[in-house]
Design an enzyme around this catalytic site. Structure first.
Site, PDB file in Angstrom:
ATOM      1  N   HIS A 203       0.824  -1.210   0.000  1.00  0.00           N
ATOM      2  CA  HIS A 203       0.000   0.000   0.000  1.00  0.00           C
ATOM      3  C   HIS A 203       0.853   1.252   0.000  1.00  0.00           C
ATOM      4  O   HIS A 203       0.497   2.272  -0.579  1.00  0.00           O
ATOM      5  CB  HIS A 203      -0.944  -0.033   1.200  1.00  0.00           C
ATOM      6  CG  HIS A 203      -2.050  -1.010   1.013  1.00  0.00           C
ATOM      7  ND1 HIS A 203      -2.592  -1.742   2.028  1.00  0.00           N
ATOM      8  CD2 HIS A 203      -2.696  -1.368  -0.110  1.00  0.00           C
ATOM      9  CE1 HIS A 203      -3.544  -2.523   1.538  1.00  0.00           C
ATOM     10  NE2 HIS A 203      -3.621  -2.325   0.254  1.00  0.00           N
ATOM     11  N   ARG A 310     -12.767  -2.575 -13.612  1.00  0.00           N
ATOM     12  CA  ARG A 310     -12.654  -3.745 -12.725  1.00  0.00           C
ATOM     13  C   ARG A 310     -13.782  -3.624 -11.712  1.00  0.00           C
ATOM     14  O   ARG A 310     -13.845  -2.659 -10.962  1.00  0.00           O
ATOM     15  CB  ARG A 310     -11.316  -3.718 -11.988  1.00  0.00           C
ATOM     16  CG  ARG A 310     -10.089  -3.963 -12.856  1.00  0.00           C
ATOM     17  CD  ARG A 310      -8.841  -3.902 -11.981  1.00  0.00           C
ATOM     18  NE  ARG A 310      -7.655  -4.405 -12.643  1.00  0.00           N
ATOM     19  CZ  ARG A 310      -6.710  -3.642 -13.204  1.00  0.00           C
ATOM     20  NH1 ARG A 310      -6.824  -2.332 -13.212  1.00  0.00           N
ATOM     21  NH2 ARG A 310      -5.654  -4.185 -13.770  1.00  0.00           N
ATOM     22  N   GLU A 450      -5.594 -14.149 -20.554  1.00  0.00           N
ATOM     23  CA  GLU A 450      -4.635 -13.998 -19.457  1.00  0.00           C
ATOM     24  C   GLU A 450      -3.959 -15.318 -19.130  1.00  0.00           C
ATOM     25  O   GLU A 450      -3.067 -15.379 -18.296  1.00  0.00           O
ATOM     26  CB  GLU A 450      -5.322 -13.516 -18.173  1.00  0.00           C
ATOM     27  CG  GLU A 450      -6.478 -12.583 -18.356  1.00  0.00           C
ATOM     28  CD  GLU A 450      -6.982 -12.006 -17.052  1.00  0.00           C
ATOM     29  OE1 GLU A 450      -6.258 -11.222 -16.443  1.00  0.00           O
ATOM     30  OE2 GLU A 450      -8.117 -12.331 -16.647  1.00  0.00           O
ATOM     31  N   ASP A 474      -1.569 -10.946 -15.677  1.00  0.00           N
ATOM     32  CA  ASP A 474      -1.722 -12.371 -15.402  1.00  0.00           C
ATOM     33  C   ASP A 474      -1.039 -13.221 -16.458  1.00  0.00           C
ATOM     34  O   ASP A 474      -0.441 -14.242 -16.142  1.00  0.00           O
ATOM     35  CB  ASP A 474      -3.213 -12.735 -15.300  1.00  0.00           C
ATOM     36  CG  ASP A 474      -3.747 -12.447 -13.905  1.00  0.00           C
ATOM     37  OD1 ASP A 474      -3.075 -12.836 -12.937  1.00  0.00           O
ATOM     38  OD2 ASP A 474      -4.810 -11.813 -13.787  1.00  0.00           O
ATOM     39  N   CYS A 521      -5.170  -4.563 -21.638  1.00  0.00           N
ATOM     40  CA  CYS A 521      -5.488  -3.725 -20.485  1.00  0.00           C
ATOM     41  C   CYS A 521      -4.561  -3.984 -19.301  1.00  0.00           C
ATOM     42  O   CYS A 521      -4.773  -3.488 -18.215  1.00  0.00           O
ATOM     43  CB  CYS A 521      -6.951  -3.893 -20.079  1.00  0.00           C
ATOM     44  SG  CYS A 521      -7.356  -5.592 -19.659  1.00  0.00           S
TER      45      CYS A 521
HETATM   46  C1  PEP Z   1      -4.271  -8.330 -16.100  1.00  0.00           C
HETATM   47  O1  PEP Z   1      -4.186  -9.442 -15.562  1.00  0.00           O
HETATM   48  O2  PEP Z   1      -3.392  -7.871 -16.870  1.00  0.00           O
HETATM   49  C2  PEP Z   1      -5.449  -7.468 -15.861  1.00  0.00           C
HETATM   50  C3  PEP Z   1      -5.644  -6.355 -16.547  1.00  0.00           C
HETATM   51  O3  PEP Z   1      -6.288  -7.836 -14.867  1.00  0.00           O
HETATM   52  P1  PEP Z   1      -5.954  -7.662 -13.314  1.00  0.00           P
HETATM   53  O4  PEP Z   1      -4.687  -6.869 -13.182  1.00  0.00           O
HETATM   54  O5  PEP Z   1      -7.138  -7.009 -12.718  1.00  0.00           O
HETATM   55  O6  PEP Z   1      -5.782  -9.096 -12.893  1.00  0.00           O
HETATM   56 MG    MG Z   2      -5.919 -10.325 -14.609  1.00  0.00          MG
END
Ligand code: PEP
Ligand code: MG
Length: 591
Positions: A203, A310, A450, A474, A521
């Site tokens: 954090h 998200r 992912e 991911d 993303c």
């Molecule tokens: C990712 O895994 O790149 C993604 C955009 O999702 P999160 O970071 O929320 O897992």
């Molecule tokens: Mg992800």
């Protein structure tokens, strides 16, 4: 030593000053004198008192701390936004933890004073969390100690610790900083931050980024032995602290800061212009934004829409599950704030790093390889169906009949952590049933890529959806078998690893066979060089943290699409991530 081999970017000294390496946690360069915060060895005296008055004092201290945390969350929300404020709302839940309170009461029953018993309980719980070797839980230990100290100060004001900062702006060095200490830092006085412990996902690191304070974490105990007043240059991008730099290095670093500032200002002035390469190829750019209140800032930074909302935050920031109506309000609010620009909402992605205590999901040995994302949605219609109903109701009520369709549609729904075709078929069928029940128009359905299996089978998955969005955070962890939260391995978890780039390439090729639109993303979309490679690989849209938009757009505008395609081919052929990053020269990308 492995850490020192992390990717090198940005400024490098020419005179080889003594260097301490940690992990970059908040980018930028800071120059100033060091100020070491001594580890606070708080001695809590054991002053026994009658059980009833001790319990009463603890009760009052907990209530007062709860009020304090709520005020801190409100203040943080005003200054830094809802997401950062969530840190303190979650801390508020920690003090209500019955295990912790029971442990403290046991101490008092055994005859210890209230302050002593409370402190011992906090230490025991925190030590238990730290000992598990899991960076997420270790970060919770820091949160627990933070609130533990607040409660102590309420029990006995004499136990209130304080930090004295020098009057001149300084680089603050600390064993670790509690989130509430970081949120309270004045960027005019603390121009850089280096901690001996902590990780880039702590954090403290997140708050430093929001405050725009360059920061390095996990620098080791050597940091604490440094002399106050030592001149130093802190590089929060690479996680390095250069000590007693030469006059010429100081001058060069100062010049670099000025150039960076000028460049950022120039990019910011042009942020409304589209990301169109010199040879006329337009890349769509969106923002990763979770609440309607964050939309105006994202649009101001140059976002053309929201490429990732998200929805976990709706669950994470409160103690219960939001109702269908609550969710409907939030999605409608997003559509209104975006005024017809595209919005991609991701259905709940719980599990792995995103645990929601109040769902009481079973503990898993390997949560990243367990029931998360789509796997959880398919097992929990009580979570998926109200969310889909809320989304289709918002589409029915808030989208005009003449709105654009396809990739420019005002609303799209996206499924996280897809691994297989049967999962997609089941999810599609549920969506279609609910859409018909609600009487909503068709809404494009996208899949997150992912998992390596999904990237490899992209040509097959593309038959069953309208678009892909690659979650490189991911995808990198699964391709490289590196826990995305492990600070020890963070320098190696590079999304520009050629193996990850090849998976992205396969995804784009598979998608192209069916005319399926591809976005990214994950974090690498917000890195200007990463964005160039992704565009070269054939990605149509990049969605990122709003702050990253001006830099990415400027870099793409300065590039040539034909060159980016050639660059992407060369990147996929490299032996490792460092070799890919070495291709980042102004000539290669036309910057
Ligand atoms: C990712 O895994 O790149 C993604 C955009 O999702 P999160 O970071 O929320 O897992
Ligand atoms: Mg992800």
């Amino acid at each position: 030593a492995a850490r020192a081999a992390g990717p090198v970017a940005g400024w490098t000294p020419s005179d080889a000053p003594r260097t301490l390496a940690g992990l970059g946690a908040s980018p930028g360069l800071a120059i100033g004198p060091i100020h070491v915060l001594a580890a606070q060895d708080l001695t809590v005296p054991d002053e026994p008192e009658p059980l009833t008055s001790g319990a009463d004092r603890l009760h009052r201290a907990l209530a007062a701390t709860g009020d304090q945390l709520r005020a801190l969350a409100d203040d943080t929300e005003r200054r830094l936004g809802k997401a950062d404020a969530g840190i303190f709302r979650a801390q508020g839940e920690l003090i209500a933890d019955t295990d912790l309170i029971t442990l403290a009461c046991q101490g008092m029953v055994e005859g210890h004073g209230v302050a002593f018993a409370w402190n011992a309980a906090v230490e025991r719980m925190a030590a238990r969390l730290s000992a598990l070797g899991n960076p997420v839980l270790a970060a919770r230990a820091a949160d627990l100690r933070d609130i533990g100290r607040r409660v102590l100060a309420q029990i006995d004001p004499a136990l209130r610790g304080g930090h004295d900062l020098p009057d001149v702006p300084c680089l603050l060095i600390a064993p670790d900083l509690a989130p509430s200490d970081t949120a309270g830092l004045d960027p005019a006085r603390v121009i850089g931050l280096a901690t001996a412990q902590g990780g880039p996902t702590s954090h403290t690191a997140i708050l430093a980024r929001t405050l725009g304070i360059p920061a390095m974490v996990a620098g080791g105990a050597r940091l604490l032995a440094l002399e106050n007043g030592t001149r130093a240059i802190l590089d929060g991008t690479t996680g390095r602290l250069y000590l007693d730099p030469s006059e010429s290095d100081l001058a060069a670093a100062g010049l670099w800061q000025v150039r960076q500032r000028e460049r950022a200002e120039a990019e910011a002035r042009e942020r409304a212009r589209p990301a169109e390469t010199r040879d006329g190829h337009r890349v769509a750019v969106g923002a990763n934004v979770n609440t309607p209140e964050q939309v105006p800032l994202a649009l101001d930074q140059g976002a053309e829409g929201v490429g990732l909302m998200r929805t976990e935050f709706l669950f994470l920031e409160r103690g219960d599950t939001p109702s269908e109506d609550d969710q409907y309000e939030t999605y409608s609010g997003m559509l209104t704030a975006l005024g017809g620009r595209p919005l991609i909402v991701r259905t709940l992605d719980i599990g792995g790093d995103k645990q929601v205590a109040h769902l009481h999901l079973p503990k898993e040995e390997n949560p990243f390889l367990g029931v998360r994302g789509a796997r959880l949605l398919l097992r929990r219609p009580d979570l998926l169906e109200p969310q889909l109903r809320a989304l289709y109701r918002a589409a029915r009520d808030r989208i005009p009949a003449d709105a654009p369709t396809g990739k420019a549609a005002p609303l799209s729904i996206m499924m996280p952590m897809i691994t297989s075709v049967p999962e997609v078929l089941k999810l599609r069928a549920i969506c279609e049933r609910i859409r018909a029940e609600v009487g909503a128009p068709p809404v494009p359905l996208g899949l997150m890529i992912e998992v390596p299996a999904a990237a490899i089978q992209a040509d097959v998955l593309a038959r069953h959806c309208d678009f892909f969005s690659i979650g490189t955070n991911d995808l990198t962890q699964y391709a490289l078998a590196i826990d995305r939260q492990n600070p020890e391995l963070a320098p190696e978890a590079d999304s520009l690893h050629p193996a990850v780039l090849r998976l992205i390439h396969m995804t784009c090729e598979g998608a192209a066979r069916h005319g399926c639109f591809v976005g990214v993303c994950g974090g690498i979309a917000g890195d200007p060089f990463g964005a160039c490679l992704l565009a070269g690989l054939g990605v149509d849209e990049l969605s990122m943290t709003p702050r990253d938009l001006p830099g990415v757009k400027a870099r793409l505008r300065a590039s040539d699409m034909a060159e980016l395609r050639a660059l992407a081919v060369r990147a996929c052929e490299q032996e490792d991530a460092a070799a890919v990053r070495a291709l980042d020269t102004p000539i290669a990308t036309g910057a």
